[in-house]
Write a protein that holds these residues in place. Structure first.
Motif, PDB file in Angstrom:
ATOM      1  N   ARG A  14      37.776  41.665  31.204  1.00 59.19           N
ATOM      2  CA  ARG A  14      38.541  42.498  30.272  1.00 59.19           C
ATOM      3  C   ARG A  14      37.760  42.789  28.988  1.00 59.19           C
ATOM      4  NH1 ARG A  14      43.978  43.198  30.592  1.00 59.19           N
ATOM      5  NH2 ARG A  14      43.486  44.748  29.010  1.00 59.19           N
ATOM      6  N   GLN A  15      36.772  41.967  28.661  1.00 57.19           N
ATOM      7  CA  GLN A  15      35.936  42.185  27.480  1.00 57.19           C
ATOM      8  C   GLN A  15      34.735  43.083  27.787  1.00 57.19           C
ATOM      9  OE1 GLN A  15      36.490  41.132  24.261  1.00 57.19           O
ATOM     10  NE2 GLN A  15      38.500  40.719  25.133  1.00 57.19           N
ATOM     11  N   PHE A  37      39.980  48.602  37.670  1.00 58.70           N
ATOM     12  CA  PHE A  37      41.074  47.635  37.713  1.00 58.70           C
ATOM     13  C   PHE A  37      40.744  46.361  36.945  1.00 58.70           C
ATOM     14  CE2 PHE A  37      43.496  44.219  39.897  1.00 58.70           C
ATOM     15  CZ  PHE A  37      44.766  44.633  39.539  1.00 58.70           C
ATOM     16  N   VAL A  38      39.549  45.810  37.143  1.00 59.54           N
ATOM     17  CA  VAL A  38      39.231  44.512  36.526  1.00 59.54           C
ATOM     18  C   VAL A  38      38.821  44.617  35.062  1.00 59.54           C
ATOM     19  CG1 VAL A  38      38.632  43.404  38.717  1.00 59.54           C
ATOM     20  CG2 VAL A  38      36.826  44.431  37.340  1.00 59.54           C
ATOM     21  N   THR A  39      38.447  45.810  34.604  1.00 63.67           N
ATOM     22  CA  THR A  39      37.983  45.931  33.226  1.00 63.67           C
ATOM     23  C   THR A  39      38.972  46.626  32.296  1.00 63.67           C
ATOM     24  OG1 THR A  39      36.812  48.011  33.665  1.00 63.67           O
ATOM     25  CG2 THR A  39      35.563  45.951  33.924  1.00 63.67           C
ATOM     26  N   TYR A  53      38.679  32.556  33.211  1.00 65.51           N
ATOM     27  CA  TYR A  53      37.363  32.916  32.683  1.00 65.51           C
ATOM     28  C   TYR A  53      36.938  34.284  33.210  1.00 65.51           C
ATOM     29  CZ  TYR A  53      32.308  33.075  32.198  1.00 65.51           C
ATOM     30  OH  TYR A  53      31.032  33.480  31.918  1.00 65.51           O
ATOM     31  N   ILE A  54      37.079  34.495  34.513  1.00 65.24           N
ATOM     32  CA  ILE A  54      36.680  35.764  35.129  1.00 65.24           C
ATOM     33  C   ILE A  54      37.524  36.915  34.592  1.00 65.24           C
ATOM     34  CG2 ILE A  54      36.573  37.039  37.311  1.00 65.24           C
ATOM     35  CD1 ILE A  54      35.993  34.243  38.642  1.00 65.24           C
ATOM     36  N   TYR A  55      38.825  36.700  34.515  1.00 62.01           N
ATOM     37  CA  TYR A  55      39.739  37.738  34.033  1.00 62.01           C
ATOM     38  C   TYR A  55      39.388  38.160  32.612  1.00 62.01           C
ATOM     39  CZ  TYR A  55      44.010  39.999  32.407  1.00 62.01           C
ATOM     40  OH  TYR A  55      44.902  40.894  31.873  1.00 62.01           O
TER      41      TYR A  55
END
Length: 90
Positions: free
Chosen positions: A23-24, A54-56, A17-19
């Motif tokens: 990314r959205q 990194f996370v987005t 869910y977090i990933y």
């Protein structure tokens, strides 16, 4: 590509869910983007821009670390704090 991170104290589904929410990022409304940026500032501190990148995005850890002049260990510690502090629902 999503990979389960064993060192992070979140379930497989929670990490997914977090990933995928992260990314959205570019499609999220402004208030949700601000929540993610705030979380990156809290979890990443002075490395918040590297953490956000990194996370987005689909950039690799190596690419982000070289661009922001930080070590992978520093980035991964920030990622762990980010995942563990992510709100239940964004």
């Amino acid at each position: 590509m999503y990979r389960y991170k064993r060192g992070i104290r979140c379930s497989y589904d929670r990490q997914g869910y977090i990933y995928f929410t992260s990314r959205q990022y570019r499609f999220l409304p402004a208030e949700k983007k601000e929540k993610i940026r705030k979380l990156c500032r809290e979890a990443g501190g002075e490395n918040s821009q590297a953490l956000l990148a990194f996370v987005t995005s689909d950039k690799s850890a190596t690419e982000v670390c070289m661009a922001h002049f930080i070590s992978k260990a520093t980035l991964y510690r920030a990622v762990q704090r980010y995942y563990e502090a992510f709100p239940k629902w964004l």
